[in-house]
Design a protein around this motif. Structure first.
Motif, PDB file in Angstrom:
ATOM      1  N   ILE A   6      32.580  38.231  35.951  1.00 17.90           N
ATOM      2  CA  ILE A   6      32.940  37.566  36.307  1.00 17.90           C
ATOM      3  C   ILE A   6      33.721  37.536  37.655  1.00 17.90           C
ATOM      4  N   ALA A   7      34.158  38.617  37.632  1.00 14.47           N
ATOM      5  CA  ALA A   7      35.539  38.570  38.880  1.00 14.47           C
ATOM      6  C   ALA A   7      34.356  38.567  39.867  1.00 14.47           C
ATOM      7  N   GLY A   8      32.928  39.457  40.412  1.00 12.42           N
ATOM      8  CA  GLY A   8      32.403  39.139  41.463  1.00 12.42           C
ATOM      9  C   GLY A   8      31.646  38.367  41.139  1.00 12.42           C
ATOM     10  N   LEU A   9      31.070  37.180  40.250  1.00 10.15           N
ATOM     11  CA  LEU A   9      30.908  35.594  40.655  1.00 10.15           C
ATOM     12  C   LEU A   9      31.923  35.109  41.405  1.00 10.15           C
ATOM     13  N   VAL A  10      33.116  35.077  41.140  1.00  9.43           N
ATOM     14  CA  VAL A  10      34.356  34.403  41.544  1.00  9.43           C
ATOM     15  C   VAL A  10      34.063  34.809  43.326  1.00  9.43           C
ATOM     16  N   ILE A  85      39.399  37.392  30.774  1.00 13.20           N
ATOM     17  CA  ILE A  85      38.566  36.820  30.968  1.00 13.20           C
ATOM     18  C   ILE A  85      39.377  36.602  31.872  1.00 13.20           C
ATOM     19  N   GLY A  86      40.558  36.295  31.902  1.00 12.51           N
ATOM     20  CA  GLY A  86      42.181  35.794  32.867  1.00 12.51           C
ATOM     21  C   GLY A  86      41.939  36.508  33.868  1.00 12.51           C
ATOM     22  N   LEU A  87      42.470  37.992  33.806  1.00 13.96           N
ATOM     23  CA  LEU A  87      42.221  39.202  34.543  1.00 13.96           C
ATOM     24  C   LEU A  87      40.770  38.381  35.368  1.00 13.96           C
ATOM     25  N   ALA A  88      40.040  39.081  35.062  1.00 13.37           N
ATOM     26  CA  ALA A  88      38.312  38.544  36.008  1.00 13.37           C
ATOM     27  C   ALA A  88      39.128  37.917  36.689  1.00 13.37           C
ATOM     28  N   PHE A  89      38.984  36.450  36.011  1.00 16.31           N
ATOM     29  CA  PHE A  89      39.385  35.098  37.191  1.00 16.31           C
ATOM     30  C   PHE A  89      40.591  35.550  38.306  1.00 16.31           C
ATOM     31  N   LEU A  90      41.766  35.974  37.957  1.00 20.23           N
ATOM     32  CA  LEU A  90      42.650  36.325  38.905  1.00 20.23           C
ATOM     33  C   LEU A  90      42.529  37.257  40.089  1.00 20.23           C
ATOM     34  N   VAL A  91      41.202  38.658  39.531  1.00 21.10           N
ATOM     35  CA  VAL A  91      40.383  39.898  40.332  1.00 21.10           C
ATOM     36  C   VAL A  91      40.188  39.227  41.381  1.00 21.10           C
ATOM     37  N   GLY A  92      39.002  37.945  41.010  1.00 17.74           N
ATOM     38  CA  GLY A  92      38.401  37.053  41.692  1.00 17.74           C
ATOM     39  C   GLY A  92      38.717  36.771  43.284  1.00 17.74           C
ATOM     40  N   LEU A 122      37.456  27.911  46.376  1.00 17.00           N
ATOM     41  CA  LEU A 122      37.200  27.763  45.157  1.00 17.00           C
ATOM     42  C   LEU A 122      38.231  29.566  44.650  1.00 17.00           C
ATOM     43  N   ALA A 123      38.570  30.274  45.347  1.00 16.59           N
ATOM     44  CA  ALA A 123      39.483  31.165  45.083  1.00 16.59           C
ATOM     45  C   ALA A 123      41.020  31.400  44.196  1.00 16.59           C
ATOM     46  N   ASP A 124      41.493  29.782  44.498  1.00 17.96           N
ATOM     47  CA  ASP A 124      42.575  29.681  44.160  1.00 17.96           C
ATOM     48  C   ASP A 124      42.817  28.716  42.812  1.00 17.96           C
ATOM     49  N   HIS A 125      40.809  28.109  42.745  1.00 17.48           N
ATOM     50  CA  HIS A 125      40.633  27.625  41.211  1.00 17.48           C
ATOM     51  C   HIS A 125      41.034  28.817  40.450  1.00 17.48           C
ATOM     52  N   ALA A 126      39.964  29.529  40.990  1.00 20.17           N
ATOM     53  CA  ALA A 126      39.455  30.817  39.938  1.00 20.17           C
ATOM     54  C   ALA A 126      41.179  31.362  39.323  1.00 20.17           C
ATOM     55  N   ILE A 127      41.918  31.614  40.501  1.00 23.63           N
ATOM     56  CA  ILE A 127      43.318  32.201  39.792  1.00 23.63           C
ATOM     57  C   ILE A 127      43.697  31.228  39.302  1.00 23.63           C
ATOM     58  N   ASN A 128      43.779  29.726  39.078  1.00 23.62           N
ATOM     59  CA  ASN A 128      44.511  28.617  37.875  1.00 23.62           C
ATOM     60  C   ASN A 128      44.129  29.067  36.766  1.00 23.62           C
ATOM     61  N   ILE A 129      42.375  28.935  36.478  1.00 22.66           N
ATOM     62  CA  ILE A 129      42.097  29.472  35.332  1.00 22.66           C
ATOM     63  C   ILE A 129      42.370  30.903  34.698  1.00 22.66           C
ATOM     64  N   GLY A 130      42.718  31.886  35.671  1.00 24.30           N
ATOM     65  CA  GLY A 130      42.794  33.007  35.040  1.00 24.30           C
ATOM     66  C   GLY A 130      44.194  32.815  34.497  1.00 24.30           C
ATOM     67  N   VAL A 131      45.190  32.292  35.250  1.00 22.28           N
ATOM     68  CA  VAL A 131      46.503  32.195  34.156  1.00 22.28           C
ATOM     69  C   VAL A 131      46.393  30.911  33.297  1.00 22.28           C
ATOM     70  N   LEU A 132      45.452  30.782  33.015  1.00 26.00           N
ATOM     71  CA  LEU A 132      45.760  30.135  32.199  1.00 26.00           C
ATOM     72  C   LEU A 132      44.962  30.585  30.934  1.00 26.00           C
ATOM     73  N   PHE A 133      44.046  31.533  30.821  1.00 24.02           N
ATOM     74  CA  PHE A 133      43.545  32.221  29.960  1.00 24.02           C
ATOM     75  C   PHE A 133      44.590  34.079  29.386  1.00 24.02           C
ATOM     76  N   VAL A 134      45.141  33.876  30.905  1.00 24.83           N
ATOM     77  CA  VAL A 134      46.104  34.938  30.829  1.00 24.83           C
ATOM     78  C   VAL A 134      47.569  33.868  29.881  1.00 24.83           C
ATOM     79  N   ILE A 135      47.245  32.993  29.840  1.00 24.74           N
ATOM     80  CA  ILE A 135      48.258  31.697  28.819  1.00 24.74           C
ATOM     81  C   ILE A 135      48.053  32.354  27.557  1.00 24.74           C
ATOM     82  N   ILE A 136      46.827  31.719  27.366  1.00 27.73           N
ATOM     83  CA  ILE A 136      46.055  31.028  25.813  1.00 27.73           C
ATOM     84  C   ILE A 136      45.666  33.016  25.073  1.00 27.73           C
ATOM     85  N   HIS A 137      46.336  34.026  26.041  1.00 27.81           N
ATOM     86  CA  HIS A 137      45.855  35.202  25.823  1.00 27.81           C
ATOM     87  C   HIS A 137      47.934  35.737  25.178  1.00 27.81           C
ATOM     88  N   GLY A 138      48.356  35.183  25.833  1.00 26.76           N
ATOM     89  CA  GLY A 138      50.057  35.517  25.280  1.00 26.76           C
ATOM     90  C   GLY A 138      50.021  34.643  24.174  1.00 26.76           C
TER      91      GLY A 138
END
Length: 154
Positions: A6-10, A85-92, A122-138
């Motif tokens: 995921i991070a690489g694709l982002v 998954i969330g951290l992958a989007f954040l890192v990407g 698109l990196a900004d959007h990936a960061i937003n998606i990452g935050v959403l996944f981290v919140i879901i995890h929490g």
């Protein structure tokens, strides 16, 4: 493995999109592509163009963030599918914008937000998606912890 995929694709998708914008759209120009208005903007600051001129500092912060995530993932202190998954989007996203900051001293933005509050990439959007996944995890982690504690009390 999913994390790195995921991070690489982002990073790849983000960098290709920015390359195409820098190559074919002049700064300040707006084009329409697939019913999307794309406006080429170069941002040496952060979100909503705050702190202009501090791009290199934000690059250092991005590098430190990525190192921190990789360290904690290796030490198994950060676990869970949704978190991974969330951290992958954040890192990407951090790496995608970090590359721009290091190479160009600014980030290429081109996607006008629907709320009209800025131009993103698109990196900004990936960061937003990452935050959403981290919140879901929490939320899942919180609910599982509550469920376990209520079972122990019974």
């Amino acid at each position: 493995m999913l994390f790195y995929l995921i991070a690489g694709l982002v990073v790849v998708i983000d960098q290709v999109s920015k390359y195409l914008i820098r190559t074919y759209v002049q700064v300040g120009e707006t084009i329409t592509y697939w019913h999307l208005n794309l406006t080429h903007y170069e941002n040496s600051g952060m979100a909503r163009s705050m702190f202009q001129g501090y791009s290199r500092l934000f690059a250092v912060i991005a590098v430190l963030f990525v190192i921190g995530v990789l360290y904690y993932r290796r030490s198994w202190k950060l676990q869970g599918k949704w978190l991974d998954i969330g951290l992958a989007f954040l890192v990407g996203g951090a790496v995608g914008n970090g590359i721009d900051r290091i190479i160009f001293g600014q980030v290429t933005d081109f996607l006008i937000s629907r709320s009209g509050r800025g131009i993103l990439n698109l990196a900004d959007h990936a960061i937003n998606i990452g935050v959403l996944f981290v919140i879901i995890h929490g939320c899942i982690h919180f609910l599982q912890t509550k469920l376990r504690s209520s079972r122990l009390e019974e």
